[in-house]
Design an enzyme around this catalytic site. Structure first.
Site, PDB file in Angstrom:
ATOM      1  N   GLY A 155       0.825  -1.107   0.026  1.00  0.00           N
ATOM      2  CA  GLY A 155      -0.155   0.060   0.100  1.00  0.00           C
ATOM      3  C   GLY A 155       0.810   1.367  -0.076  1.00  0.00           C
ATOM      4  CB  THR A 158      -1.525   5.686   2.099  1.00  0.00           C
ATOM      5  OG1 THR A 158      -0.396   4.974   2.492  1.00  0.00           O
ATOM      6  CG2 THR A 158      -1.413   7.128   1.909  1.00  0.00           C
ATOM      7  CB  CYS A 159      -2.138   1.450   1.564  1.00  0.00           C
ATOM      8  SG  CYS A 159      -2.405   0.793  -0.167  1.00  0.00           S
ATOM      9  CG  HIS A 160      -6.511   2.550   6.344  1.00  0.00           C
ATOM     10  ND1 HIS A 160      -5.705   2.540   7.201  1.00  0.00           N
ATOM     11  CD2 HIS A 160      -6.327   3.650   5.798  1.00  0.00           C
ATOM     12  CE1 HIS A 160      -5.533   3.904   7.294  1.00  0.00           C
ATOM     13  NE2 HIS A 160      -5.942   4.451   6.536  1.00  0.00           N
TER      14      HIS A 160
END
Length: 936
Positions: free
Chosen positions: A634, A903-905
């Site tokens: 991510g 970011t990017c969970h």
């Protein structure tokens, strides 16, 4: 030649040809009667000269042709020709002008030499002049060679030829007969037209002059007469018109061979009384009902009545329905049937001469038209496949022929064998597969020009036949790879590291057929090219962490479906990064890539500048300075997204922006702030591909075609510049000759810069004849010439950033999706792929979540995707490959399980017992503010 008296053989030559009353022999003499060939009823051929010489005896039996079945013979002044029933042409004698057709190395030979250049061409007739030779194929193609001082070869010049040369001026003229004088030639078309060329000093060409003709010219005085037969004397030409029952003569009559008073030089054909038939007149009352054979010699001209027109010409062996029916009806495959099968199917020429289109289409044989009636080929196969003994014999003979197929065919007629044979090898057994493998090897030995001709013929096959051809090679490719897998499993593990060259032939053919299919509008669905067995090979390569075989197989991308292509590519990436597939274990340190958000591009440059070649083979692990988070894909995705977004800002001047929303390289790379900008962009794109991330530069598809070394087209220009593309399309369809354009292009912000598309282009008007060249140069300038330097920098960076090479297995549209991501989504497939921790799929909270999610507008759903992954596009590996997890925060501590990054969970923590209203509020807040929900 068939033995016994039941068949008659007639010679074809420039001089006297007679047959004994007992049908025991055929005699062929040159014009001066100094050289004679005699073909006996038992197939033996003897040669007689008026005088013996140092190089030859006066009389001899030609033992070298003892095992040949000769059907036609011809004599020149000092050379001879013989055509076998198996389609082979032999020549011998003097070769001072190249009249033997075997090159210039040999000046004289008394042994018959095979004319290799005509191998495989189904010859219908041969003829010899004084020192030149000619032949006609069954489809009317004329070949000539030897002396050409007067243009008697019809090639437009006076240069001698020592090998058979195609007479292009007679293309599609439907030539059915040819005759040679000492230094001139006459040909007859199926429509009854006569062409002459060569020496005209005695008026023998019939053009009302004594001028030589270097190219075939129609005898206008005979126009509309529908000539039935022709014959050349030494310096004369004689024709017969059946409908008028008249003979016409032109040329020299110095020897008084014709009845009545004639001028020595007759410049145009004039009617004459019926010639003498060796002292016996041919009765006129029967002449209109029977075919006439005419012969013009130095001492006599005469006519011979025959039952069928041109019946004195026996041809090469070709398939006949009655003969095939006799094979099938016979209870056993006796020796005589085997002999007939061997005669035809051991000869390229005989195969190429069979199955001709009976509707005269074969007279149009060219690189686009095969002249083969493919339905007849299928009908023959159905007949013989019902009788295995016959079929097996045909197969065995074909298999023995395949290794000897010519690699340098000279005529489109040669290529019929490559269209016919696959449809005779359809049995699903090892013998058929072996034959198809051998045929594939023969095809791949063709010279590039020959292979191009075959591709053109394939492209013009009817769709049903083309699809069946694809199926045959797809099936044999399956057989090869299945055998490969079985050998590896059973006892030959070393096989995983090699694929024999012989085994790649069918794969090569399948790949070429795919390219033909793509050029002709995808008449056959691409799934017909897939070979399922490649998946097992991919799995073995992943298990053994080797990509040796995959490198070879990746040359044939059509055999992989999209999923298998992805597996091939990811297997290579894992091998390069030393990740074992089973179990999935990292055996090398990651490439730690630390950057600051506020100085992202500078930090990227700094990291890349200090990177070694080996670093690019490592798994990328990105971290943003001052931010928590573990990069499991991510954070890397966030890096590429921000970098692409920054570089695409119009204010940077990096790219040219277009109304279509796409960007392209600038024509002057120096406009960029840094000279290495496109090297950087290419490197980022390569790194993204290698690390399975998207990098959302809005490039047109033509970029990916260029990466794969495919030529841009007008359609690509229309994709980038719709108005310009449509305008160029209209130019191609314009009917007017005056287009008011020249070979220049205006560019620059004010369209004031004039660029010439070719040298002196400003002075070259665009016309109907050169408009395609103009459009091609325009496209080439826009996509290649004008952006050469920035694209070269981009390509250099791309190859550096992506050490894997199997990305070339993807098609341009697939590569575009891999790098830019999917823009359309199946949200229900996304739901299907979700994993749960602390939840079950049917829990009320989960059901509420998906009910709320599916009711969101499309734009909000994409925002949710960006919240999860850092991009509003799903990675190019497909929605079915995309995974994220919904977890219960009470069951697991989010901070311990996955340290929170901005970011990017990829793990979504969802509070239990949330109502639909609360879920909707939290979901909308999270995606709009890019914050996780359900967390403190």
């Amino acid at each position: 030649m068939a033995r016994g008296r039941r068949r008659r053989r007639r010679g074809s030559g420039t001089g006297e040809c007679t047959q004994s009353q007992s049908n025991e022999k055929v005699r062929c003499s040159n014009h001066s009667a100094t050289h004679t060939l005699i073909l006996f009823h038992d197939g033996k051929l003897s040669e007689h000269w008026a005088e013996a010489s140092e190089n030859r005896p006066k009389t001899r039996l030609i033992q070298e042709l003892g095992n040949q079945n000769i059907v036609q013979i011809a004599c020149g002044d000092q050379h001879a020709m013989a055509l076998s029933r198996g389609g082979e042409l032999f020549t011998w004698g003097w070769n001072t002008h190249g009249q033997l057709g075997v090159g210039s190395q040999t000046r004289f030979t008394h042994k018959p030499q095979l004319v290799e250049r005509l191998k495989g061409i189904p010859l219908a007739q041969i003829a010899a002049g004084g020192a030149h030779s000619t032949t006609i194929s069954l489809s009317g193609a004329v070949y000539s060679w030897g002396k050409n001082s007067f243009g008697q070869l019809g090639l437009g010049d006076t240069k001698d030829r020592d090998c058979p040369t195609y007479v292009g001026a007679l293309e599609h003229w439907k030539t059915v007969f040819i005759s040679c004088g000492a230094d001139h030639t006459a040909v007859l078309s199926k429509e009854g037209l006569v062409c002459t060329f060569g020496a005209g000093g005695s008026g023998q060409l019939g053009h009302n002059s004594t001028r030589n003709e270097l190219l075939p010219r129609v005898v206008s005085e005979l126009w509309g007469a529908r000539v039935s037969n022709i014959a050349c004397g030494r310096q004369s030409t004689l024709v017969y018109v059946l409908s008028l029952d008249k003979f016409y003569f032109c040329g020299s009559d110095d020897d008084g061979q014709l009845e009545g008073d004639r001028k020595p030089n007759q410049l145009i054909p004039v009617p004459i009384n019926s010639p003498l038939n060796s002292g016996k007149s041919c009765q006129k009352k029967n002449a209109s009902k029977k075919g006439i054979k005419i012969i013009a010699g130095v001492n006599q001209s005469f006519a011979r009545c025959k039952e069928n027109k041109n019946s004195y010409l026996d041809g090469i062996a070709t398939l006949e329905d009655k003969e095939v029916d006799a094979w099938i009806s016979n209870s056993k495959c006796c020796e005589s049937i085997k002999k007939s099968i061997r005669l035809i199917f051991s000869s390229e020429a005989c195969i190429n001469g069979s199955f001709l289109d009976k509707r005269d289409k074969h007279f149009k044989t060219s690189k686009e038209v095969s002249g083969v009636d493919m339905s007849e080929v299928k009908r023959f196969y159905k007949k013989i496949s019902k009788k295995q003994t016959i079929y097996q014999e045909v197969q065995n003979v074909i298999r023995n022929l395949l290794p000897s197929l010519s690699s340098s065919p000279v005529s489109p007629e040669n290529f019929r064998v490559y269209l016919i044979l696959p449809f005779l090898l359809q049995e699903k057994d090892g013998n058929s597969f072996l034959s198809l493998i051998l045929l594939a090897q023969a095809i791949m030995k063709l010279q590039p020009e020959g292979l191009q001709t075959l591709e053109c013929l394939w492209s013009n096959l009817e769709t049903s036949f083309f699809k069946e051809l694809v199926f045959l090679y797809q099936r044999v490719s399956q057989y090869i790879l299945c055998k490969f897998v079985m050998e590896f499993i059973t006892m030959k593990p070393g096989r995983l590291f090699r694929l024999d060259p012989a085994e790649t032939g069918p794969l090569e053919i399948l790949h070429i057929l795919y390219q033909v299919n793509s050029r002709t509008g995808f008449r056959v669905h691409e799934s017909n090219f897939y070979v399922p067995q490649v998946r097992e090979i991919i799995n073995f390569c992943a298990c053994y962490n080797t990509v040796t075989v995959l490198y070879k197989l990746s040359k044939y991308p059509c055999i992989f479906d999209r999923e298998n292509k992805i597996h091939v590519y990811t297997t290579e990436c894992r091998a390069l990064t030393n990740i074992s597939a089973i179990p999935l274990i990292h055996t090398s340190e990651p490439w730690k890539f630390c950057v600051r958000r506020q100085c992202l591009l500078q930090d990227i440059r700094k990291n890349l500048k200090s990177a070694s070649k080996q670093d690019f083979r490592k798994i990328l692990e990105v971290s943003f300075e001052g931010e928590m988070g573990v990069d499991e894909g991510g954070v890397s995705q966030e890096l590429f997204r921000i970098a692409a977004s920054t570089l695409c800002q119009p204010s940077t001047g990096t790219f040219c922006h277009f109304p279509s929303g796409l960007v392209w390289f600038p024509r002057q790379a120096s406009n960029c702030e840094d000279e290495d900008t496109f090297l950087l962009i290419g490197t980022l794109c390569g790194m993204a591909l290698f690390n399975h991330c998207t990098v959302p530069f809005p490039f047109p598809r033509v970029l990916y075609k260029k990466l794969l070394d495919l030529a841009p087209t007008l359609e690509d220009l229309e994709d980038l510049l719709p108005t310009v593309g449509r305008s160029l399309g209209r130019i191609l369809n314009e009917e007017s000759d005056s287009l008011d354009l020249d070979f220049t292009i205006m560019e620059g912000e004010d369209s004031t810069d004039v660029v010439e598309l070719k040298e002196n282009g400003a002075n070259i008007p665009v016309t109907k004849d050169n408009r395609k060249e103009y459009v091609d140069l325009y496209v080439n300038y826009m996509f290649n010439k004008s952006v050469q330097k920035p694209f070269e920098d981009f390509m250099q960076g791309f190859l550096r950033g992506c050490p894997a090479r199997n990305w070339k297995i993807f098609f341009p549209e697939e590569l575009q999706v891999l790098l830019q991501g999917h823009t359309t989504f199946d949200w229900h497939l996304l739901e299907k792929n979700v994993m749960y921790r602390g939840y079950e799929k049917l829990d009320r909270t989960i059901r509420n979540f998906w009910t709320v999610f599916h009711r969101l507008p499309e734009e909000k759903k994409k925002m949710f995707l960006a919240f999860l992954t850092g991009s509003d596009r799903i990675t190019g590996y497909g929605p079915e490959c995309f995974r994220f997890c919904i977890a219960d925060p009470r069951a697991e501590n989010p901070d311990e399980l996955s340290p929170r990054a901005n970011t990017c969970h990829l793990i979504l923590f969802l509070p239990r017992y949330s109502s639909k209203k609360i879920l909707k509020e939290k979901l909308l807040y999270a995606i709009e503010h890019n914050e996780g929900f359900g967390l403190a």
